[in-house]
Motif scaffolding. Structure first.
Motif, mmCIF file in Angstrom:
data_model
loop_
_atom_site.group_PDB
_atom_site.id
_atom_site.type_symbol
_atom_site.label_atom_id
_atom_site.label_comp_id
_atom_site.label_asym_id
_atom_site.label_seq_id
_atom_site.Cartn_x
_atom_site.Cartn_y
_atom_site.Cartn_z
ATOM 1 N N ALA A 1 -4.978 -12.208 -0.816
ATOM 2 C CA ALA A 1 -6.514 -11.717 -0.879
ATOM 3 C C ALA A 1 -6.794 -11.428 -2.283
ATOM 4 N N ILE A 2 -8.013 -11.237 -2.766
ATOM 5 C CA ILE A 2 -8.298 -10.824 -4.037
ATOM 6 C C ILE A 2 -9.422 -9.803 -3.903
ATOM 7 N N PHE A 3 -9.191 -8.663 -4.399
ATOM 8 C CA PHE A 3 -10.143 -7.597 -4.403
ATOM 9 C C PHE A 3 -10.783 -7.543 -5.892
ATOM 10 N N ASP A 4 -12.033 -7.591 -5.909
ATOM 11 C CA ASP A 4 -13.017 -7.400 -7.169
ATOM 12 C C ASP A 4 -13.843 -6.307 -7.048
ATOM 13 N N PRO A 5 -13.557 -5.053 -7.764
ATOM 14 C CA PRO A 5 -14.350 -3.870 -7.685
ATOM 15 C C PRO A 5 -15.798 -3.990 -7.909
ATOM 16 N N ASN A 6 -16.203 -5.210 -8.736
ATOM 17 C CA ASN A 6 -17.565 -5.440 -8.935
ATOM 18 C C ASN A 6 -18.585 -5.628 -7.736
ATOM 19 N N GLU A 7 -17.567 -6.408 -6.864
ATOM 20 C CA GLU A 7 -18.281 -6.885 -5.387
ATOM 21 C C GLU A 7 -18.005 -5.891 -4.303
ATOM 22 N N GLY A 8 -16.725 -5.205 -4.346
ATOM 23 C CA GLY A 8 -16.432 -4.142 -3.406
ATOM 24 C C GLY A 8 -16.035 -4.974 -1.934
ATOM 25 N N ARG A 9 -15.414 -6.228 -2.185
ATOM 26 C CA ARG A 9 -15.051 -6.855 -1.005
ATOM 27 C C ARG A 9 -13.551 -7.352 -1.026
ATOM 28 N N LEU A 10 -12.872 -7.683 -0.169
ATOM 29 C CA LEU A 10 -11.768 -8.538 0.130
ATOM 30 C C LEU A 10 -12.027 -9.854 0.227
ATOM 31 N N VAL A 11 -11.703 -10.899 -0.800
ATOM 32 C CA VAL A 11 -11.899 -12.193 -0.277
ATOM 33 C C VAL A 11 -10.492 -12.883 -0.043
ATOM 34 N N TYR A 12 -10.376 -13.475 0.933
ATOM 35 C CA TYR A 12 -8.991 -13.746 1.604
ATOM 36 C C TYR A 12 -8.952 -15.112 2.170
ATOM 37 N N ALA A 13 -7.609 -15.653 2.278
ATOM 38 C CA ALA A 13 -7.208 -16.994 2.983
ATOM 39 C C ALA A 13 -6.121 -16.455 3.882
ATOM 40 N N SER A 14 -5.835 -17.005 5.110
ATOM 41 C CA SER A 14 -4.737 -16.742 5.810
ATOM 42 C C SER A 14 -4.172 -17.976 6.294
ATOM 43 N N ALA A 15 -2.854 -18.150 6.120
ATOM 44 C CA ALA A 15 -1.889 -19.214 6.647
ATOM 45 C C ALA A 15 -1.281 -18.831 7.956
ATOM 46 N N GLY A 16 -2.011 -18.689 9.110
ATOM 47 C CA GLY A 16 -1.336 -18.407 10.269
ATOM 48 C C GLY A 16 -0.571 -16.927 10.408
ATOM 49 N N HIS A 17 -1.077 -16.049 9.385
ATOM 50 C CA HIS A 17 -0.846 -14.758 9.525
ATOM 51 C C HIS A 17 -1.594 -13.737 10.319
ATOM 52 N N LEU A 18 -1.046 -12.551 10.627
ATOM 53 C CA LEU A 18 -1.895 -11.486 11.391
ATOM 54 C C LEU A 18 -3.259 -11.189 10.630
ATOM 55 N N PRO A 19 -4.384 -10.639 11.304
ATOM 56 C CA PRO A 19 -5.407 -10.415 10.694
ATOM 57 C C PRO A 19 -5.214 -9.007 9.735
ATOM 58 N N ILE A 20 -5.988 -8.681 8.547
ATOM 59 C CA ILE A 20 -6.020 -7.737 8.009
ATOM 60 C C ILE A 20 -6.824 -6.738 8.532
ATOM 61 N N LEU A 21 -6.426 -5.447 8.507
ATOM 62 C CA LEU A 21 -7.236 -4.387 9.189
ATOM 63 C C LEU A 21 -7.834 -3.383 8.175
ATOM 64 N N VAL A 22 -9.152 -3.082 8.291
ATOM 65 C CA VAL A 22 -9.709 -2.270 7.256
ATOM 66 C C VAL A 22 -10.300 -1.029 7.928
ATOM 67 N N ARG A 23 -9.851 0.045 7.475
ATOM 68 C CA ARG A 23 -10.846 1.321 7.935
ATOM 69 C C ARG A 23 -11.489 1.792 7.064
ATOM 70 N N ASP A 24 -12.870 2.047 7.608
ATOM 71 C CA ASP A 24 -13.987 2.501 6.495
ATOM 72 C C ASP A 24 -14.067 4.050 6.351
ATOM 73 N N GLU A 25 -14.878 4.747 5.713
ATOM 74 C CA GLU A 25 -14.998 6.074 5.604
ATOM 75 C C GLU A 25 -15.078 7.039 7.008
ATOM 76 N N THR A 26 -15.785 6.316 7.915
ATOM 77 C CA THR A 26 -15.890 7.084 9.337
ATOM 78 C C THR A 26 -14.939 6.879 9.995
ATOM 79 N N GLY A 27 -14.101 6.136 9.816
ATOM 80 C CA GLY A 27 -12.717 5.768 10.759
ATOM 81 C C GLY A 27 -12.598 4.602 11.555
ATOM 82 N N ALA A 28 -13.944 4.025 11.672
ATOM 83 C CA ALA A 28 -14.316 2.621 12.326
ATOM 84 C C ALA A 28 -13.186 1.477 11.562
#
Length: 551
Positions: A291-318
């Protein structure tokens, strides 16, 4: 104690009446299948073979190399010990309680077992126990009865010397421990000793090998600063165990760092890794998320090869799960990977992990991921605190049966004075050559407002001017100048619609061009270029801020 009466009830000594019944001898009749007289006389002259029932039990037990002892009654008084037992532990007084006269059995914890055998009437075995003197024995305790109608009974203790087997087993266990320690040492040495610290992220990681009975696996993680404010994050798991898995992991991790320096999109990095994994070992496969994080975009751009999903928790806890896209593991070949993205706004926390954290034999994998989501939704604090809480919440202990790797990254929400240290400014470069002076004026005004020292201000304006001039000459619209400051560096970046990457070259004295990138490379701390996802390129440079720079 009458040993003769006891011997009548020992296993294998019951007398069978049928075996002792005399059979009449029939007269000799030729032609009717009878044995000739001369042959019959020869057979009757040979001494009879004694039956097992007729063997003297005490003499047999005295001669066997195993240790034999007999205790009688609820207080376990000694009725008999054979010569082998006396040779191993010394002579024992008959009639004395076992607790006093057989201290070696008390030390081995065998006396409660004798009570259990006496009450249950069932034999019990205690395997490979080291007795005083250093020898190892396997003890079998068998109930015996004094007579058929007797309420009192005893226990026959039969001990086999298994010292050679025990020592061989200990040598094998020691060898396995050394191999595991070697694999763990190799594994830990191949993992990053210190994580790189990006300007815009706070990161922590943890790795825990499987318990002592589990061979070490091939889990790994890494953090790679790409320049221009961007950060690459990777986590992976080589299938298999032991030194081989750790060695393959080390090769893949090294390759990831090399490919990351090319500043390629995540799916292209995985495409290169897929081919390399096949070359390293066609029988080994590995899962991986890049995964690559670009602070200008505020996103994680990622690619997965059979791996488990990334989990992201926002400010609200969701908690959001980055499920798609996911391709097959590395080393399978023939698959075209693709990239996806997930928001990582200020105040968010992302978790990358291996299957050892969530996979359990008695539950579905989705249940483990759901448990991790619940734990993450309530996990607050620093990345290291979140790491520890997730590992603890998922029940990972020192004797866990699989390796566990966890990588936690936070995008802090900065306000007040801390927020003043992180600024962005951008200008769309419209028109022709007149865009160059506008870009210089824009850069000068922004850097002045950010209160940079004069020297750094002038260097930033010069770098912006050269990058914009290079883009105007060799690029195509749309074009943009972006300035970014963090608490550690100033970043100048220019994007345009042409995907031809610039390279530094030597300009001859008579050349009128070719010096822009050389000037930028000379005055900046670092510079680079990359292709952008929508087509086009970005060329950037950065300056390290002096520690005394005013905020």
């Amino acid at each position: 104690m009458n040993f003769t009466r006891w011997s009548a009830r020992l296993p294998g000594t019951q007398r069978r009446a049928a075996a002792r019944t005399d059979h009449p001898v029939t007269p000799d009749r030729r032609g009717e299948g009878s044995v000739p007289a001369a042959r019959a006389e020869q057979l009757t002259d040979e001494p009879p073979v004694p039956a097992v029932e007729d063997l003297p039990v005490r003499e047999v037990l005295d001669r066997v190399p195993a240790l034999v002892a007999l205790v009688h009654g609820p207080d376990q008084r000694i009725a008999y010990v054979n010569d082998a037992y006396a040779a191993a532990f010394g002579t024992r007084p008959l009639g004395a309680p076992a607790r006093e006269a057989l201290p070696e059995l008390d030390e081995l914890g065998l006396l409660p077992l004798l009570d259990q055998v006496l009450r249950s009437g069932k034999p019990r075995t205690l395997k490979s126990r080291k007795a005083p003197g250093g020898r190892s024995y396997t003890f079998t305790c068998t109930p015996v009865a004094e007579s058929a109608d007797s309420a009192e009974g005893g226990v026959l203790i039969f001990a086999t010397d298994v010292t050679d087997h025990a020592e061989a087993a200990e040598r094998l266990r020691a060898s396995e421990r050394r191999q595991r320690e070697t694999a763990v040492t190799l594994q830990r040495s191949l993992l990053p000793q210190e994580l790189e610290e990006p300007d815009d992220l706070r990161i922590a990681a943890t790795y825990q090998p499987g318990g002592t009975e589990a061979a070490v696996g091939g889990d790994w993680y890494d953090v790679i600063t790409l320049g221009g404010g961007r950060t690459a994050l990777v986590i992976g798991d080589v299938m298999g165990r032991g030194v081989r898995a750790a060695a393959v992991m080390g090769q893949l991790r090294t390759a990831v760092r090399a490919y990351a320096r090319l500043d390629l999109p995540p799916h292209e990095v995985l495409q290169l890794l897929d081919g390399l994994a096949t070359e390293i070992d066609a029988n080994q496969i590995a899962t991986c998320v890049y995964a690559i994080f670009d602070p200008n975009e505020g996103r994680l751009v990622y690619a997965s090869a059979g791996h488990l999903p990334i989990l992201v928790r926002d400010e609200t806890g969701a908690v959001q799960r980055a499920d798609e896209p996911t391709g097959p593991p590395l080393g399978t070949g023939g698959w075209i990977h693709s990239s996806g993205s997930i928001p990582l706004s200020p105040g968010s926390t992302a978790v990358l992990y291996t299957d050892g954290l969530v996979e359990r034999r008695d539950e579905d994998l989705d249940e483990g991921i759901a448990s991790l989501e619940r734990a993450l939704s309530g996990a607050t604090g620093t990345p290291q605190v979140v790491c520890d809480r997730l590992v603890r919440s998922l029940g990972v202990t020192a004797d866990h049966d699989d390796d566990v790797a966890v990588l936690v990254l936070q995008h802090p929400a900065r306000t007040g004075p801390a927020g003043d240290l992180f600024r962005n400014a951008a200008l769309e470069l419209l028109g022709g050559v007149e865009a160059a002076p506008r870009a210089r004026a824009f850069a000068s005004g922004v850097l002045t407002s950010w209160r940079f020292p004069t020297e750094l201000h002038d260097l930033g304006v010069l770098a912006a001017s050269e990058l914009v001039a290079n883009s105007l000459q060799h690029g195509t619209p749309p074009m943009r100048l972006r300035l970014r400051r963090t608490d550690r560096r100033l970043i100048v970046e220019v994007t345009d619609g042409d995907d031809h990457l610039p390279r530094r070259r030597r300009a001859e004295p008579a050349d009128e061009s070719g010096r822009g990138i050389a000037i930028v490379a000379t005055i900046a701390s670092n510079w680079g270029s990359r292709r952008t996802p929508g087509g086009g390129k970005a060329v950037w440079c950065e300056f390290v801020l002096p520690k005394t720079a005013p905020a």
